[in-house]
Motif scaffolding. Structure first.
Motif, mmCIF file in Angstrom:
data_model
loop_
_atom_site.group_PDB
_atom_site.id
_atom_site.type_symbol
_atom_site.label_atom_id
_atom_site.label_comp_id
_atom_site.label_asym_id
_atom_site.label_seq_id
_atom_site.Cartn_x
_atom_site.Cartn_y
_atom_site.Cartn_z
ATOM 1 N N ALA A 1 24.755 -38.764 55.255
ATOM 2 C CA ALA A 1 25.005 -40.205 55.576
ATOM 3 C C ALA A 1 23.717 -41.108 55.668
ATOM 4 N N GLY A 2 23.228 -40.732 56.493
ATOM 5 C CA GLY A 2 22.471 -42.000 57.277
ATOM 6 C C GLY A 2 20.301 -41.273 57.368
ATOM 7 N N SER A 3 19.859 -42.025 57.726
ATOM 8 C CA SER A 3 18.149 -41.898 58.147
ATOM 9 C C SER A 3 18.285 -41.544 59.519
ATOM 10 N N PRO A 4 16.795 -41.580 60.135
ATOM 11 C CA PRO A 4 16.648 -41.274 60.629
ATOM 12 C C PRO A 4 16.245 -42.240 61.822
ATOM 13 N N VAL A 5 16.777 -42.605 62.749
ATOM 14 C CA VAL A 5 16.687 -44.314 63.595
ATOM 15 C C VAL A 5 14.949 -43.797 64.180
ATOM 16 N N ALA B 1 14.865 -37.109 70.875
ATOM 17 C CA ALA B 1 14.471 -38.092 69.488
ATOM 18 C C ALA B 1 15.204 -37.319 68.277
ATOM 19 N N ARG B 2 14.498 -35.468 68.461
ATOM 20 C CA ARG B 2 14.661 -35.460 67.022
ATOM 21 C C ARG B 2 16.524 -35.080 67.569
ATOM 22 N N ALA B 3 16.896 -34.911 68.037
ATOM 23 C CA ALA B 3 18.758 -34.547 68.462
ATOM 24 C C ALA B 3 19.262 -36.315 67.730
ATOM 25 N N ILE B 4 18.778 -37.609 68.227
ATOM 26 C CA ILE B 4 19.344 -38.505 67.828
ATOM 27 C C ILE B 4 18.975 -38.868 65.849
ATOM 28 N N ASN B 5 18.235 -37.897 65.963
ATOM 29 C CA ASN B 5 17.957 -38.094 64.465
ATOM 30 C C ASN B 5 18.901 -37.650 63.650
ATOM 31 N N LEU B 6 18.235 -36.262 64.034
ATOM 32 C CA LEU B 6 19.475 -35.651 63.486
ATOM 33 C C LEU B 6 21.020 -35.334 63.255
ATOM 34 N N TYR B 7 21.412 -36.184 64.982
ATOM 35 C CA TYR B 7 23.106 -36.921 64.715
ATOM 36 C C TYR B 7 23.084 -38.105 63.586
ATOM 37 N N SER B 8 22.130 -39.082 63.518
ATOM 38 C CA SER B 8 22.057 -40.129 62.482
ATOM 39 C C SER B 8 22.012 -39.519 60.767
ATOM 40 N N MET B 9 21.303 -38.852 61.019
ATOM 41 C CA MET B 9 21.285 -38.018 59.573
ATOM 42 C C MET B 9 22.283 -37.328 59.326
#
Length: 163
Positions: free
Chosen positions: A8-12, A59-67
């Motif tokens: 539903a999202g993309s990496p931030v 940063a990976r965790a933030i991206n995975l939640y965003s994705m």
């Protein structure tokens, strides 16, 4: 990677924290839930001229939640830097005195901050390592200690993620 690769999202944080969306994965974050995470980063970088691996994992965790579709307003994160990782938050001038190169974590920390992550350093570790308390990268906060910050945040409902 195209937008079609994400739930539903993309990496931030596009330049750090590389992550891959996996179709059909289990235990995917709920896009409608709110997550509070305190990341404990205490290990030094493997090479002083490369970003700290613990910060890359944040940063990976933030991206995975965003994705997974979790919007920034539903993700509250604090990264506590302490122990052997303490020099990771020093400004370029101070980092260069210690490691002989500008701080390779500066851009990564700035990107985390733009993504809404508070980056805080243990003042006890600053003092214990002989680092100046005013020699921090912009926006890095000083906590009384990692010991108290982590427990206070857990008391406030944050989940601990040691890195």
């Amino acid at each position: 990677m195209t937008q079609d690769n994400f739930a539903a999202g993309s990496p931030v944080i596009e330049q750090f924290g590389k992550a891959h969306w996996i179709e059909g994965a289990v235990h995917v974050p709920d896009a409608n839930a709110t997550y509070r995470i305190v990341f404990s980063v205490s290990a030094p970088g493997k090479k002083p001229e490369a970003p700290n691996a613990g910060l890359e994992r944040v940063a990976r965790a933030i991206n995975l939640y965003s994705m997974s579709g979790v919007t920034p307003d539903r993700l509250q994160c604090v990264t506590v830097i302490h122990g052997d990782a303490t020099s990771s938050v020093l400004n370029d001038a101070q980092y260069q005195v210690i490691h002989g190169s500008p701080n390779p974590n500066a851009r990564l920390i700035a990107a985390l901050q733009v993504a809404g992550v508070e980056v805080s350093v243990c003042a006890q570790a600053l003092i214990g390592n002989g680092f100046s308390q005013d020699a921090l990268l912009p926006g890095v906060t000083r906590s009384l200690s990692a010991l108290t910050t982590i427990t206070v945040l857990q008391h406030d409902g944050y989940s601990l993620m040691p890195l």
